[in-house]
Design an enzyme around this catalytic site. Structure first.
Site, PDB file in Angstrom:
ATOM      1  CB  SER A 242      -0.861  -0.020   0.941  1.00 11.35           C
ATOM      2  OG  SER A 242      -1.557   1.359   1.394  1.00 11.35           O
TER       3      SER A 242
ATOM      4  CE1 TYR B  40      -4.391  -1.849   4.670  1.00 13.74           C
ATOM      5  CE2 TYR B  40      -3.399   0.272   4.374  1.00 13.74           C
ATOM      6  CZ  TYR B  40      -3.865  -0.785   3.709  1.00 13.74           C
ATOM      7  OH  TYR B  40      -4.051  -1.108   2.483  1.00 13.74           O
TER       8      TYR B  40
END
Length: 252
Positions: free
Chosen positions: A143, A156
């Site tokens: 990401s 995350y």
């Protein structure tokens, strides 16, 4: 001319979003495609799209946090097609913004197990098979938040950054074995995960869009195109690299 005629690709998290788009992109380039996911109906839908794209494949229900499932996933791929050439490890989950003082051990385990352990387990068994094939290519989906962290989603951010470290170190180990390992860092992408993250909060959606200099979030197909390129012979001298496909997100 199709890049991957006669080749076999395996996609985890292939029931929706980037994983589904990647499975279809592989199929359009001639690869047979194995789709792995926990969601059966959606995974079978992806196989329908693979066939509509002119190729073949099958779905296998897989929990990427379970090593027995991962081992079975690779074994069934070999039983069906006798080889594994490419893998895209796309299974992952999001985190709702939460102060670290309110985060739970359960949330930690769930996010780290899916986003990081799942890729570690997948590569462990994928590479074991690729060594027998004489080579292959793996793309891990990380990401842009691994490079430019987003406030409030610490677990995350960290799990996706861990994927980058794992990608680079494994790429070093297997460069001389003909196995290339790279990662893609998507920015915001219009997927079910994005919809869940911004559910009932249009301000959050607008804020994420404004983080992208291009003024929009991406499409799953734009990430899938990057996966296909990294697996193709056009990227034959590329390994251990981090490709941001993010509309300029990490530049700000």
């Amino acid at each position: 001319m199709a890049f991957f005629t006669g080749k076999v690709a395996l996609v985890t998290g292939g029931s929706s979003g980037i994983g589904r788009a990647t499975a279809v992109a592989f199929a359009r380039q001639g690869a047979k495609v194995v789709v792995a996911s926990r969601r059966v109906a959606e995974g079978e839908e992806t196989i329908g799209l693979v066939k509509a794209a002119g190729s073949e494949g099958f779905f296998i229900k897989t929990d990427v946090t379970n090593e027995a499932d991962i081992k079975t996933m690779v074994e069934k791929t070999i039983t069906a097609y006798d080889r594994l050439d490419y893998a895209c490890n796309s299974a992952g989950m999001e985190q709702q913004p939460t102060p670290i003082t309110e985060q739970t051990e359960e949330t930690f385990d769930q996010i780290v197990n899916i986003n990081f352990k799942g890729i570690w387990l997948s590569m462990k068994h994928q590479i074991s098979q690729m060594l027998q094939n004489g080579g292959g290519a793996i793309v891990n989906i990380s990401s842009a938040a691994a490079i430019r962290p987003i406030p409030g989603i610490h677990l995350y951010n960290a799990s996706k950054e861990a994927v980058l470290g794992l990608t680079k170190s494994v790429a070093l180990d297997y460069a001389k074995s003909g196995i290339r390992v790279n990662a893609i860092c998507p920015g915001g992408v219009k997927t079910e995960m994005f919809e869940r993250f911004t559910k009932d909060n249009p301000q959050a959606a607008d804020a994420i869009i404004q983080m992208h200099p291009m003024g929009r979030v991406g499409e799953s197909e734009e990430i899938a195109d990057g996966v296909v390129w990294l697996c193709s012979d056009q990227a034959s001298f590329v390994t251990g690299q981090i490709l941001a496909i993010d509309g300029g997100f990490i530049l700000q």
